[in-house]
Design an enzyme around this catalytic site. Structure first.
Site, PDB file in Angstrom:
ATOM      1  N   SER A 144       0.826  -1.144   0.055  1.00 44.12           N
ATOM      2  CA  SER A 144      -0.052   0.080   0.151  1.00 44.12           C
ATOM      3  C   SER A 144       0.936   1.363   0.098  1.00 44.12           C
ATOM      4  O   SER A 144       2.044   1.250   0.683  1.00 44.12           O
ATOM      5  CB  SER A 144      -0.800   0.001   1.249  1.00 44.12           C
ATOM      6  N   ASP A 166      -7.522  -3.999  -0.126  1.00 41.48           N
ATOM      7  CA  ASP A 166      -8.397  -2.978  -1.006  1.00 41.48           C
ATOM      8  C   ASP A 166      -9.614  -2.780  -0.243  1.00 41.48           C
ATOM      9  O   ASP A 166     -10.296  -3.492   0.249  1.00 41.48           O
ATOM     10  CB  ASP A 166      -8.641  -3.702  -2.255  1.00 41.48           C
ATOM     11  N   LYS A 170     -11.003   3.115  16.919  1.00 40.48           N
ATOM     12  CA  LYS A 170     -11.001   2.583  15.400  1.00 40.48           C
ATOM     13  C   LYS A 170     -10.383   1.281  15.229  1.00 40.48           C
ATOM     14  O   LYS A 170     -11.105   0.491  14.256  1.00 40.48           O
ATOM     15  CB  LYS A 170     -10.413   3.649  14.530  1.00 40.48           C
TER      16      LYS A 170
HETATM   17  O1  LIG Z   1     -10.712   3.242   7.327  1.00 40.96           O
HETATM   18  C1  LIG Z   1     -10.865   3.925   6.453  1.00 40.96           C
HETATM   19  N1  LIG Z   1     -11.277   5.342   6.880  1.00 40.96           N
HETATM   20  C2  LIG Z   1     -11.689   6.151   5.688  1.00 40.96           C
HETATM   21  N2  LIG Z   1     -11.566   5.755   4.557  1.00 40.96           N
HETATM   22  C3  LIG Z   1     -11.115   4.604   4.077  1.00 40.96           C
HETATM   23  C4  LIG Z   1     -11.019   3.552   5.033  1.00 40.96           C
HETATM   24  N3  LIG Z   1     -10.634   2.528   4.368  1.00 40.96           N
HETATM   25  C5  LIG Z   1     -10.944   2.540   3.087  1.00 40.96           C
HETATM   26  N4  LIG Z   1     -10.992   3.974   2.847  1.00 40.96           N
HETATM   27  C6  LIG Z   1     -11.305   4.741   1.701  1.00 40.96           C
HETATM   28  C7  LIG Z   1      -9.924   5.640   1.279  1.00 40.96           C
HETATM   29  C8  LIG Z   1      -9.969   5.434  -0.176  1.00 40.96           C
HETATM   30  O2  LIG Z   1     -10.732   6.492  -0.922  1.00 40.96           O
HETATM   31  C9  LIG Z   1     -10.495   4.163  -0.441  1.00 40.96           C
HETATM   32  C10 LIG Z   1      -9.347   3.037  -0.406  1.00 40.96           C
HETATM   33  O3  LIG Z   1      -9.018   2.724  -1.664  1.00 40.96           O
HETATM   34  P1  LIG Z   1      -7.711   1.790  -1.938  1.00 40.96           P
HETATM   35  O4  LIG Z   1      -7.485   1.719  -3.499  1.00 40.96           O
HETATM   36  O5  LIG Z   1      -8.023   0.586  -1.264  1.00 40.96           O
HETATM   37  O6  LIG Z   1      -6.488   2.594  -1.329  1.00 40.96           O
HETATM   38  P2  LIG Z   1      -5.423   3.661  -1.609  1.00 40.96           P
HETATM   39  O7  LIG Z   1      -5.547   3.658  -3.433  1.00 40.96           O
HETATM   40  O8  LIG Z   1      -5.576   4.753  -0.937  1.00 40.96           O
HETATM   41  O9  LIG Z   1      -3.987   3.014  -1.388  1.00 40.96           O
HETATM   42  P3  LIG Z   1      -3.375   1.687  -1.714  1.00 40.96           P
HETATM   43  O10 LIG Z   1      -4.324   1.021  -3.013  1.00 40.96           O
HETATM   44  O11 LIG Z   1      -2.087   1.842  -2.231  1.00 40.96           O
HETATM   45  O12 LIG Z   1      -3.334   0.680  -0.619  1.00 40.96           O
HETATM   46  O13 LIG Z   1     -11.266   3.649   0.404  1.00 40.96           O
HETATM   47 MG   LIG Z   2      -5.513   2.148  -4.413  1.00 40.22          MG
END
Ligand SMILES: O=c1nc[nH]c2c1ncn2[C@H]1C[C@H](O)[C@@H](COP(=O)(O)OP(=O)(O)OP(=O)(O)O)O1
Ligand SMILES: [Mg+2]
Length: 202
Positions: free
Chosen positions: A11, A72, A180
């Site tokens: 991530s 994800d 949380k």
């Molecule tokens: O606990 C949370 N509290 C607040 N928002 C959250 C949470 N968990 C997921 N979210 C939101 C953030 C983002 O808009 C999407 C994840 O998108 P996602 O593609 O999995 O992550 P990302 O692109 O930010 O980072 P990465 O892919 O490198 O892990 O959902």
């Molecule tokens: Mg992502």
């Protein structure tokens, strides 16, 4: 796990990395962010959280040569027929911005009455022992809440200032991080995953 208890976290999201470190470091796991190995973000071309998490874990494991854990996740809003869903991170377009995503969500729900603003976070975790692991460990958990009309709180990340927990009488951004982690989609998925890995790998 593996002999050295080292794994790569697939991530680039600072909020997720902070939560994973809080949850995993007490377990004696050496958790390294993918950036340490020069892993770049993969294109999230899947149509499900599972597919996207697999893509991320596979790439991080391939580049690092280590077991990988990917997350994800996203927000499913009933009044928006499940949007932003798997597109949560890029809801308001690229480059990704929590602030613009939250503004877009508020605008999309501006006509939506209190009581009809229900939704849930989803978190899908994928653990791969190596990049070609044919038996990924997959866990998914959700967390129910409601979408506020105005942001509240400074903690957490992403949609947390808009995600209201009726049972707590607070937004997620108003919770202590320990609370949380105990209640969240991610925290509960991670506990379940660790339990599975303990049984599988001792
Ligand atoms: O606990 C949370 N509290 C607040 N928002 C959250 C949470 N968990 C997921 N979210 C939101 C953030 C983002 O808009 C999407 C994840 O998108 P996602 O593609 O999995 O992550 P990302 O692109 O930010 O980072 P990465 O892919 O490198 O892990 O959902
Ligand atoms: Mg992502």
């Amino acid at each position: 796990m593996n002999a050295s208890n080292t794994l790569v976290l697939a991530s680039g999201n600072a909020g997720k990395l902070r939560e994973f470190n809080q949850l995993l470091s007490p377990l004696g796991l050496d958790v390294r962010p993918q950036a340490e190995f020069g892993v770049h973000d993969v294109e999230e071309t899947g149509l499900t959280f599972v597919e996207n998490a697999l893509l991320k874990a596979r790439e991080a494991s391939r580049v690092s040569g280590l077991p990988a854990l990917a997350d994800d996740s996203g927000l499913e809003v009933d009044a928006l027929h499940g949007a932003p869903g798997i597109y949560s991170a890029r809801y308001a377009g690229e480059p990704k911005s929590d602030e613009r995503n939250n503004e877009k969500l508020l605008a999309a729900l501006s006509e939506c009455a209190e009581g009809q603003r229900t939704g849930r976070y989803w978190c899908v975790l994928v653990y791969l022992r190596h990049a070609e692991d044919p038996v990924p460990v997959i866990v998914q958990r959700s967390w129910e809440g409601e979408i506020l009309a105005h942001p509240r709180g400074e903690g957490g990340f992403g949609y947390d200032p808009l995600f209201w927990l009726p049972d707590q009488g607070m937004s997620v951004a108003e919770l202590q991080s320990e609370t949380k982690n105990r209640l969240s989609h991610r925290g509960r998925a991670l506990h379940a995953l660790v339990d599975i890995l303990k049984v599988a790998h001792g």
